[in-house]
Design an enzyme around this catalytic site. Structure first.
Site, short mmCIF file in Angstrom:
data_model
loop_
_atom_site.label_atom_id
_atom_site.label_comp_id
_atom_site.label_asym_id
_atom_site.label_seq_id
_atom_site.Cartn_x
_atom_site.Cartn_y
_atom_site.Cartn_z
N HIS A 202 148.71 122.71 66.91
CA HIS A 202 149.50 123.78 67.54
C HIS A 202 150.85 123.79 66.81
O HIS A 202 151.63 122.84 66.94
CB HIS A 202 149.69 123.51 69.03
N HIS B 19 144.02 112.60 73.78
CA HIS B 19 143.88 114.01 74.17
C HIS B 19 142.39 114.34 74.31
O HIS B 19 141.97 115.03 75.23
CB HIS B 19 144.56 114.90 73.14
N HIS C 40 140.52 117.99 66.65
CA HIS C 40 139.75 117.52 67.81
C HIS C 40 138.80 118.57 68.35
O HIS C 40 138.92 119.75 68.04
CB HIS C 40 140.67 116.96 68.91
N HIS D 203 137.88 120.69 70.56
CA HIS D 203 138.15 121.73 71.55
C HIS D 203 138.00 123.09 70.89
O HIS D 203 138.18 123.23 69.68
CB HIS D 203 139.58 121.58 72.11
N TYR E 113 140.25 114.38 86.29
CA TYR E 113 140.50 113.25 85.39
C TYR E 113 141.88 112.64 85.62
O TYR E 113 142.87 113.35 85.81
CB TYR E 113 140.41 113.73 83.94
N ASP F 35 139.78 125.63 70.65
CA ASP F 35 140.91 126.25 69.94
C ASP F 35 141.15 125.62 68.57
O ASP F 35 142.04 126.06 67.84
CB ASP F 35 142.19 126.23 70.79
N HIS F 36 140.38 124.61 68.21
CA HIS F 36 140.50 124.02 66.87
C HIS F 36 139.15 123.93 66.14
O HIS F 36 139.12 123.73 64.94
CB HIS F 36 141.14 122.63 66.95
ZN LIG Z 1 142.89 120.30 72.78
#
Ligand SMILES: [Zn+2]
Length: 297
Positions: A251, A183, A105, A107, A217, A109-110
């Site tokens: 993760h 997510h 996804h 973000h 949100y 961190d990926h």
């Molecule tokens: Zn994420």
């Protein structure tokens, strides 16, 4: 390099018998602790047959290899890009042979390391439409529940759009893209079969299905984003029902990967109930989040 040689090399690395030239400093950990820092270097690991772990201790990156080139899923953080490349090389593969880069996804961190990995490999980056737009901007939009709190990441060029259910092929590799929004809008779960010596496993790289938001949100706000909650629950149910022998997650801690992978593993890697249990865990988290939104209303 024949697969047996690669396996021997990977085993040697795990035992500390070889001293690979890693670009990253400090030296990669052969055994990752739970709750590891996202940028803590990890030694690469063999998962099954054509599938390898090349991420950090805190963030996954999965390499699927073939004589016709390789597929990489996820680039972790911007800083981790060089560590992923070092891990690919430490296994005896060439970064230049990565032909396709996929993402769980949109973000930092990926997806943070993907721009560098794309540049250094020349690979094509493929993503669902909602994710692709965010990848090209280096940031999502208000459809992302964490839009106000999440960091930006290096923008990625020329992202090709995928359809839900599309099969990405490279030589013998066949990966299916499953849209699992919730997510993030572009969240994608990847499945493939990994076979060796007549033994095949259903591999699932299940995306994050955790209900995290910024201060504004609310998943329960149907007027602001109609249908999102229902699609989130559908996505969780779909992942829970997948044929699932080996569950991997962006993760590692989300699926106890360090208890199942590597020299310190204490639990079996193959667990047909893993996706169902993952679904139960993320449903509990979503229900908790919705209860909090009710109280805060
Ligand atoms: Zn994420």
């Amino acid at each position: 390099m024949p697969i047996a040689t690669r396996l021997a090399l990977a085993t040697a690395l795990l035992c500390g018998a070889a001293a690979p030239a890693f670009a990253a400093d400090p030296q990669p950990a052969a055994t990752c602790p739970e709750g590891a820092d996202w940028n803590m270097p990890a030694a690469p690991l063999h998962i099954h047959a054509d599938t390898w772990y090349v991420g950090t201790c805190g963030l996954s990156a999965i390499l699927i290899t073939s004589p016709q080139g390789h597929v990489l899923i996820d680039g972790a953080t911007e800083k981790a890009g060089a560590m992923i490349e070092a891990n690919i090389r430490a296994l005896g593969f060439r970064v230049e042979d990565v032909r396709i880069i996929l993402n769980s996804h949109e973000h930092f961190d990926h997806a943070g390391g993907i721009a560098q990995l794309q540049r250094d490999s020349g690979a094509t980056v493929l993503a669902m439409p909602a994710a692709a737009t965010a990848l090209e901007h280096g940031k999502g939009d208000r459809g992302d529940p964490q839009f106000l709190s999440i960091d930006a990441f290096p923008a990625i060029q020329n992202v090709k759009r995928l359809r839900d259910g599309e099969v990405v092929t490279l030589g013998p590799i066949r990966l299916t893209a499953h849209a699992t929004p919730g997510h993030t809008p572009g969240a994608t779960t990847w499945t493939w079969d990994s076979c060796q010596d007549g033994r095949c496993h259903h591999m699932v790289y299940a995306d994050s299905l955790s209900a995290y938001t910024d201060d504004v949100y609310r998943y329960s706000d149907e007027a602001a984003h109609p249908g999102v909650l229902a699609r989130f629950r559908q996505a969780i149910a779909a992942v829970a029902a997948l044929p699932c022998d080996i569950l991997l997650t962006p993760h590692p801690d989300a699926s106890a990967m360090w208890k199942r992978l590597g020299p310190a593993a204490t639990q079996p890697l193959v667990d047909e109930a893993a996706c169902r249990r993952y679904g139960e865990a993320v449903t509990a988290r979503l229900d908790k989040r919705l209860a909090q939104e009710k109280v805060a209303r």
